[in-house]
Structures are given as C-alpha cells and as structure tokens.
Design an enzyme around this catalytic site. Structure first.
Site, PDB file in Angstrom:
ATOM      1  N   CYS A   1      -4.248  18.334  25.348  1.00 13.26           N
ATOM      2  CA  CYS A   1      -3.390  17.188  25.076  1.00 13.26           C
ATOM      3  C   CYS A   1      -2.274  17.156  26.111  1.00 13.26           C
ATOM      4  O   CYS A   1      -2.238  17.984  27.005  1.00 13.26           O
ATOM      5  CB  CYS A   1      -2.785  17.329  23.687  1.00 13.26           C
ATOM      6  SG  CYS A   1      -3.985  17.806  22.455  1.00 13.26           S
TER       7      CYS A   1
ATOM      8  N   ARG B   1      -5.493  13.124  30.542  1.00 14.61           N
ATOM      9  CA  ARG B   1      -5.847  14.414  29.935  1.00 14.61           C
ATOM     10  C   ARG B   1      -6.519  14.235  28.575  1.00 14.61           C
ATOM     11  O   ARG B   1      -6.975  15.198  27.980  1.00 14.61           O
ATOM     12  CB  ARG B   1      -4.595  15.265  29.727  1.00 14.61           C
ATOM     13  CG  ARG B   1      -3.922  15.684  30.995  1.00 14.61           C
ATOM     14  CD  ARG B   1      -2.597  16.323  30.663  1.00 14.61           C
ATOM     15  NE  ARG B   1      -2.759  17.602  30.009  1.00 14.61           N
ATOM     16  CZ  ARG B   1      -2.818  18.756  30.627  1.00 14.61           C
ATOM     17  NH1 ARG B   1      -2.735  18.800  31.922  1.00 14.61           N
ATOM     18  NH2 ARG B   1      -2.954  19.876  29.958  1.00 14.61           N
TER      19      ARG B   1
ATOM     20  N   TRP C   1      -5.756  14.925  22.016  1.00 15.90           N
ATOM     21  CA  TRP C   1      -7.212  14.934  22.160  1.00 15.90           C
ATOM     22  C   TRP C   1      -7.672  15.890  21.080  1.00 15.90           C
ATOM     23  O   TRP C   1      -7.499  17.098  21.207  1.00 15.90           O
ATOM     24  CB  TRP C   1      -7.560  15.424  23.563  1.00 15.90           C
ATOM     25  CG  TRP C   1      -9.018  15.526  23.865  1.00 15.90           C
ATOM     26  CD1 TRP C   1      -9.805  16.637  23.758  1.00 15.90           C
ATOM     27  CD2 TRP C   1      -9.856  14.497  24.377  1.00 15.90           C
ATOM     28  NE1 TRP C   1     -11.080  16.338  24.160  1.00 15.90           N
ATOM     29  CE2 TRP C   1     -11.142  15.034  24.549  1.00 15.90           C
ATOM     30  CE3 TRP C   1      -9.644  13.154  24.703  1.00 15.90           C
ATOM     31  CZ2 TRP C   1     -12.215  14.290  25.031  1.00 15.90           C
ATOM     32  CZ3 TRP C   1     -10.710  12.424  25.190  1.00 15.90           C
ATOM     33  CH2 TRP C   1     -11.975  12.994  25.348  1.00 15.90           C
TER      34      TRP C   1
ATOM     35  N   ASN D   1       0.440  21.898  22.480  1.00 17.89           N
ATOM     36  CA  ASN D   1      -0.880  21.907  23.116  1.00 17.89           C
ATOM     37  C   ASN D   1      -1.469  23.287  22.932  1.00 17.89           C
ATOM     38  O   ASN D   1      -0.735  24.277  23.013  1.00 17.89           O
ATOM     39  CB  ASN D   1      -0.767  21.734  24.634  1.00 17.89           C
ATOM     40  CG  ASN D   1      -0.536  20.312  25.019  1.00 17.89           C
ATOM     41  OD1 ASN D   1      -0.585  19.437  24.181  1.00 17.89           O
ATOM     42  ND2 ASN D   1      -0.274  20.112  26.286  1.00 17.89           N
ATOM     43  N   GLY D   2      -2.784  23.366  22.776  1.00 16.99           N
ATOM     44  CA  GLY D   2      -3.421  24.678  22.646  1.00 16.99           C
ATOM     45  C   GLY D   2      -3.946  24.850  21.235  1.00 16.99           C
ATOM     46  O   GLY D   2      -4.105  23.878  20.492  1.00 16.99           O
TER      47      GLY D   2
ATOM     48  N   GLU E   1     -30.398  20.971  35.997  1.00 11.64           N
ATOM     49  CA  GLU E   1     -29.013  20.509  36.045  1.00 11.64           C
ATOM     50  C   GLU E   1     -28.461  20.582  37.473  1.00 11.64           C
ATOM     51  O   GLU E   1     -27.749  19.680  37.930  1.00 11.64           O
ATOM     52  CB  GLU E   1     -28.154  21.331  35.059  1.00 11.64           C
ATOM     53  CG  GLU E   1     -26.674  21.034  35.054  1.00 11.64           C
ATOM     54  CD  GLU E   1     -26.297  19.574  34.753  1.00 11.64           C
ATOM     55  OE1 GLU E   1     -27.162  18.799  34.323  1.00 11.64           O
ATOM     56  OE2 GLU E   1     -25.137  19.220  35.000  1.00 11.64           O
TER      57      GLU E   1
ATOM     58  N   LYS F   1     -27.067  17.354  39.483  1.00 11.73           N
ATOM     59  CA  LYS F   1     -25.731  17.295  40.113  1.00 11.73           C
ATOM     60  C   LYS F   1     -25.842  16.820  41.554  1.00 11.73           C
ATOM     61  O   LYS F   1     -25.101  15.956  42.001  1.00 11.73           O
ATOM     62  CB  LYS F   1     -25.050  18.664  40.136  1.00 11.73           C
ATOM     63  CG  LYS F   1     -24.290  19.207  38.979  1.00 11.73           C
ATOM     64  CD  LYS F   1     -23.332  18.307  38.302  1.00 11.73           C
ATOM     65  CE  LYS F   1     -24.053  17.472  37.334  1.00 11.73           C
ATOM     66  NZ  LYS F   1     -23.935  16.937  36.232  1.00 11.73           N
TER      67      LYS F   1
ATOM     68  N   GLU G   1     -26.879  13.128  41.786  1.00 10.83           N
ATOM     69  CA  GLU G   1     -25.844  12.194  41.339  1.00 10.83           C
ATOM     70  C   GLU G   1     -24.804  11.926  42.417  1.00 10.83           C
ATOM     71  O   GLU G   1     -24.354  10.792  42.572  1.00 10.83           O
ATOM     72  CB  GLU G   1     -25.123  12.756  40.092  1.00 10.83           C
ATOM     73  CG  GLU G   1     -25.944  12.691  38.835  1.00 10.83           C
ATOM     74  CD  GLU G   1     -25.218  13.301  37.640  1.00 10.83           C
ATOM     75  OE1 GLU G   1     -25.207  12.688  36.572  1.00 10.83           O
ATOM     76  OE2 GLU G   1     -24.657  14.416  37.765  1.00 10.83           O
TER      77      GLU G   1
ATOM     78  N   HIS H   1     -48.676  24.955  41.251  1.00 13.76           N
ATOM     79  CA  HIS H   1     -49.631  23.996  40.684  1.00 13.76           C
ATOM     80  C   HIS H   1     -49.410  22.584  41.228  1.00 13.76           C
ATOM     81  O   HIS H   1     -49.610  21.607  40.512  1.00 13.76           O
ATOM     82  CB  HIS H   1     -49.521  24.011  39.155  1.00 13.76           C
ATOM     83  CG  HIS H   1     -49.877  25.330  38.558  1.00 13.76           C
ATOM     84  ND1 HIS H   1     -51.134  25.883  38.662  1.00 13.76           N
ATOM     85  CD2 HIS H   1     -49.125  26.245  37.898  1.00 13.76           C
ATOM     86  CE1 HIS H   1     -51.151  27.070  38.057  1.00 13.76           C
ATOM     87  NE2 HIS H   1     -49.935  27.314  37.603  1.00 13.76           N
TER      88      HIS H   1
ATOM     89  N   LYS I   1     -19.898   6.860  33.473  1.00 13.33           N
ATOM     90  CA  LYS I   1     -19.610   8.084  32.719  1.00 13.33           C
ATOM     91  C   LYS I   1     -20.248   8.024  31.333  1.00 13.33           C
ATOM     92  O   LYS I   1     -20.697   9.022  30.795  1.00 13.33           O
ATOM     93  CB  LYS I   1     -18.089   8.243  32.610  1.00 13.33           C
ATOM     94  CG  LYS I   1     -17.634   9.534  31.984  1.00 13.33           C
ATOM     95  CD  LYS I   1     -17.817  10.705  32.919  1.00 13.33           C
ATOM     96  CE  LYS I   1     -17.671  12.030  32.237  1.00 13.33           C
ATOM     97  NZ  LYS I   1     -18.420  13.105  32.897  1.00 13.33           N
TER      98      LYS I   1
END
Ligand code: G6P
Length: 602
Positions: free
Chosen positions: A2, A27, A75, A99-100, A478, A482, A485, A501, A597
């Site tokens: 946050c 954030r 958040w 925060n945390g 993945e 990346k 993209e 194969h 996104k």
C-alpha cells in the site's frame, strides 16, 4: 504494497495528502483514506475504489493552519476492500496507517478483545491503534505508549500514528516496509516512496529497519534499539517518473528485483515453523476432494502447470490443468469431487472467469489464486488466496508468476498435510526450502551485467527453444513467453525429452536453445537431451549449477539441492534475458505492442 503519506505543518493538508496518494496509486489502490488533526479537531474520510472517490468525498473540506495528518492508499491483504477496512484505522481518539503485515495480530487482537476492545475492521492494522490506546490509558504518556506498542509488533510494518492525546505530533516506525521522511523548512513529510514528496520537500531521510520516533515542531526525534540517534538528510530526487520506478529503467525491471521482498509478504503468516497455514481457507475445503482441476491463461497457466507436478508429487492428488479458453468449449465432464482452481493475476480475465462460472454451475467447489482482492474472479469463487505481489505494472508478468507459484507450492503442502501424504522429514525440508526462496530470488551482483552482455548474441536467428523437464518444462514455457512478449522474437517452450520427436529437425547454428539444467531434478536426462542438440550444432545457452562444457554460453546458478529453489533462481535468469534482449531491440519493455495487462474480452 500500500502507500502511506504523512504531513506536519501549516499548509493545506488535505491537498498534500491527496496529491501524495495520487502519486502512490501505482502501488495499488482499492480504497483510500485520510485523517487530520488541527485546532484540536480530528477529521477522517475514507472511500472505496480509486482516489477520485476520496477527492469527491472531501470536496467541501479545507484544512488550513498548523496540524498533523496521515493518509493511505490500500491494496487489500487482510480483509476485503471496504470502507471499514480502509486506513486510517481509528481508536477512541487516535488514528493509524500501516503498510506491511503484523504477523502476530491475531494474538494481540484476542488480548485486546478480552479487555473489551471492539474491532471495526478485519485488518491486522487496527490492532496497532487499540494497543496504543490501551497503553496510553494506563500511563497517560503518548510517546511511552507508542514505544511499547511498537515493541509488541512482529512482522513487517511502516506505520504512522496521530492522536488527540498529543495533537501536534506524528509518531512513526519502520521495520521491513519502506518509509522516508521529507523536509522543507519546518514542514515534515512522510511517505512510502519518493514520489509523493517530490516538488514539496527538498531533503529526505530514508528510514532504516528498526527505526522509530516522532515528529514535533518541525523536528524529528529518531530512535533505534540503542536509543536516540542522529541522522543526515540528503537531497531529494526531482524526477517523478524515475522515482516511481525506484530508479529502475522499467517497471518490469523493478518488479523482477522486487520478487525477493514480495515473496516474504506471500509467505507471511502462512509459512509457520512446522506447517503451512491459510487462515483464509475453511478447514473443510479439501474434504471429499479427490481431484484438482486448474484453469488459467497466459503466465498464470504456466504456474498452474508447475503446480500440477507438486499436487501429484507431494499431495498425491490428481491434478489436471487446462487453458481456460479451451476448457470453455470442450464440453468438459466435471465431477463434484473435483476442486476447481482458477489462477489469475488480475482476477478479470474473461476466459478464466467464464470457466469458473461453468464449474460453479456444475456444482464444483472453487478456489481462486489471485493478486487483486475483490476482483471478479475472487468474488465469484467460494474461496480465495491472495498472492500479495502488489500491483504489477509491466505487462509481461514477473512477480505475479513468482508469487502464484509460491502460493501453489504452499497449497500442495497444505493439502499434503490435510491428507497426511507428507512425512515430517519431507515437510521440514520443503518448509526450509521455502524459507530460502527470497534469497534464491535476489538478483546477484554479477548476473544482470552478464545477461546484458550475453543478450547481444541473441538478437537474430530463426527462433528460440526454451527446454526443460518436469517442473522446468512450465518454466521453459514461461521463459519463452516472456521473450516473445517483449522481444517479438519467436520462442517456444518444449519438454526437453520431446525435442527428438520433431523439433530437433530445426537444429542448426541459428537455432538458439536455452536449456534449463537443474542439478536436483533429472540432471543426467536433460543433459543428454541437450547433448543431442549440441551434436546438431544448435547454439546452446545453458543455465545450471553444474558446468556444462558443450554450451556456447553458460550461466552458472548457485542452488543445487532443491528443485523449487533452482526453479526460482533460473526464473530470474530467463526474465533478465528477455528484458535485456528487448532493451537491445529498442522495444517498449513495459507496454509491448498488441498486448494488454488484463484481457477482459474473449
Ligand atoms: C494477458 C496478459 C498476460 C497474462 C494473461 C492472464 O494475456 O498479457 O500477461 O498472463 O492475460 O492474465 P491473468 O490476469 O488472468 O493472470
């Protein structure tokens, strides 16, 4: 993840707080709030959603004259994004922002409730303000009460507290979450990053873990475990865009570097000394479940694939993974002894959401693993586990993938505990490996320059194969995604045993193969697959803790005893490779062409 802002001085406080919070919206935001004390009067406003809603709510309010003020953009990690859960949290005469995560909040909350304290929110933060007031009611000394409160907190925090008991002071403490203090004459600012105070403060002090104190009369009294201390201020940066990226060139780069710290948030309160716990899950969620089906798209699909190995291997529970857009139209046969799991960073991906609705209609229990609380997928699911990665700005997902994979690994252990398929020895090995994960995710000093150097050799050719076996096959997928993209180069992820194969027909010096060669999982097998490619003159970039002479390029990793630690370390290497190739090609790293996104259409 946050954002915090604080201000002590004589200027209009509302505007300073709202402008500051606006700068922190990057954030994360699902709710926001401010609290101000001036002329001995406490005012407080909160609103759910974007900051604009808080602006609308405070339109009529002006705050002139000397005073203290705190603000927060949230958040969600503990509790839904509602007004009651939004900060600042209120006691009888004090307010706090944080925060945390306070790891021992449940214990503290129980003690306070036993004393008759009523809690309004589901957050861990609210315990701070009640604990402060409990102490203050006993000793009538705000500073001593604050110190005592801080000494009881375990976990990560950056916190600000104001109280009518001492209306010209802001109390602060930092441990594990960022916070800084800005200065301009007798004005004092607090913030969780530079951006809210750029253009306002001229100098800054970045608080260290374990520091706390109070601001009064334009002065800071700073303490740590050894008592009061002096500190030196430094000039504040002036470039906001740069500051938002914490000095990194791209959000994606920042997010790669953040993975080590956000992983601590992901594990906090879940990875305990002797077991995995998910307080957000009902104990009976896995009762009568004999099968797990996971549906997801893109990067989230890759974390799902990795999880399928873990669910079967550790939790001995059959697990199938499906691409959501395929699942929707295949007329799937669904049984109610299957737990339907969706994975989504955004929680809004249309295909995943529709797959979930289908499963629910068929009567399946559902669980989502998501980074955004209150998103459509979270709301639609019977249960949800948040990944706590913080907002991810780079379109190419990095820290969301890392935290999804961690949640799934923890979940596999959690199911194994419930089904008693794991013995104590293996359990303690897994938990120990988890504790090492943040370290495995650190970008070693020499790694990034090495990837920058290597990247110049991989800008052409007729394509990339990322290859791996077992858990490292999803990681190969993945890694290839990346690269695709953000570099727009053709890349494919492949199981290394499958190369012979068909795809091996492509092998020549212009075929680039990125080989994931972990020491702790089928090393000899993958080695012989890579040797087959070397023999056909493919150009090989090997990533391994074990030297491999045939490779054209070699990145030596450090972990070699646990597959998941190797997984996370190699993941960082592939992310940096994609990043540096994209930079050399002059592409827009954070907003690659043709991508979004969050894809909320079919
Ligand atoms: C889009 C994004 C990908 C993401 C995928 C799934 O295609 O560009 O980066 O992996 O959606 O998104 P989700 O939010 O459901 O994880």
């Amino acid at each position: 993840m946050c954002g915090i802002v604080g201000y002590l001085g004589k200027n209009e406080k509302k505007e300073i707080l709202l402008d500051g919070l606006q700068e922190l919206e990057y954030r994360g935001y699902d709710s926001a709030g401010i609290a101000v004390i001036e002329n001995k009067q406490l005012k407080n406003f909160k609103a759910v959603g974007r900051l604009k809603n808080l602006r609308d709510k405070t339109k009529e309010y002006e705050s002139k004259g000397f005073g203290v003020s705190i603000g927060h953009t949230r958040w969600a990690t503990h509790g839904k994004p509602t007004e009651l859960n939004a900060h600042p949290h209120m006691g009888a005469y004090s307010f706090v922002v944080h925060n945390g995560i306070i790891e021992n909040y449940q214990e503290l909350k129980k003690e306070l409730q036993a004393d008759g304290v009523k809690f309004l929110s589901q957050t861990d933060t609210e315990t701070i303000v009640h604990l402060f007031e409990k102490n203050h009611n006993l000793n009538n000394n705000p500073w001593e009460s604050f110190k005592k409160t801080i000494s009881k907190l375990e976990g990560a925090y950056a916190t600000l507290l104001i109280t009518e008991a001492d209306e010209e002071t802001i109390y602060f403490a930092k441990n594990g979450s960022p916070m800084l203090i800005g200065f301009n004459d007798s004005d004092v600012y607090f913030a969780s990053s530079d951006t809210p105070i750029i253009g306002k403060a001229t100098e800054v002090y970045y608080l260290e873990d374990g520091e706390y104190g109070y601001a009064q009369n334009g002065k800071i009294h700073l303490f740590d475990k050894n008592g009061e201390k002096t500190f030196s201020k430094q000039a504040l940066a002036t470039d906001k865009a740069m500051a938002q990226k914490d000095g990194y060139r791209f959000f994606m780069e920042k997010e790669i570097y953040e993975q080590s710290t956000v992983m601590n948030d992901t594990m906090m309160g879940r990875l305990l000394d002797d077991r995995i716990e998910f307080e957000e899950l009902d104990k009976d969620l896995f009762d009568n479940i004999v099968n797990i089906k996971i549906c997801a798209c893109g990067t989230s699909y890759h974390s799902a694939l990795a999880a399928s190995y873990l669910f079967e291997r550790i939790a001995k529970t059959p697990c199938q993974v499906e691409i959501a857009s395929e699942f929707r139209y295949k007329e799937p046969l669904l049984r109610d002894d299957t737990l339907f799991v969706t994975i989504s960073q955004s929680g809004e991906t249309a295909d995943t959401l529709e797959a979930l609705k289908m499963a629910k209609k068929a009567g399946l229990k559902s669980l989502s693993i998501c980074n955004v609380d209150n998103s459509s997928i979270v709301r639609e699911s019977d249960a949800a586990v948040l990944t706590r990665a913080g907002i991810e700005k780079g379109v190419a997902s990095t820290k969301a993938f890392a935290t999804q994979t961690m949640v799934l690994w923890m979940l596999a252990i959690y199911v194994a505990q419930a089904k008693e398929t794991i013995d104590n020895e293996l359990l303690s090995q897994e938990l120990d490996a988890m504790r090492h994960t943040p370290k495995a995710l650190l970008v070693a000093d020499e790694l990034h320059p090495k990837m920058t150097r290597l990247s110049k050799r991989y800008l052409h050719g007729h394509g990339f194969f990322f290859i791996g076996r077992d858990l490292f096959f999803p990681l190969a997928l993945e890694g290839a995604l990346k690269l695709k993209e953000i570099s727009y180069l053709h890349a494919e992820g492949y199981p290394s045993g499958e190369m012979k194969h068909g795809p091996i027909a492509l092998a020549d010096a212009e075929l680039f193969t990125v080989a994931l060669m972990p020491k702790s999982l089928h090393y000899e097998k993958i080695k012989s697959n890579v040797e087959e490619l070397c023999a056909r003159d493919a150009t090989v970039l090997a990533i391994s803790p074990e030297p491999f002479d045939l490779a054209d390029d070699f990145v030596k990793t450090t972990y070699d005893s646990h597959p998941m630690l190797e997984f996370f370390e190699m993941m960082v290497v592939t992310q940096l490779l994609a990043l540096e190739i994209s930079v050399r090609l002059g592409n827009d790293v954070d907003m690659p062409r043709n991508l979004a996104k969050s894809v909320t259409v079919e």
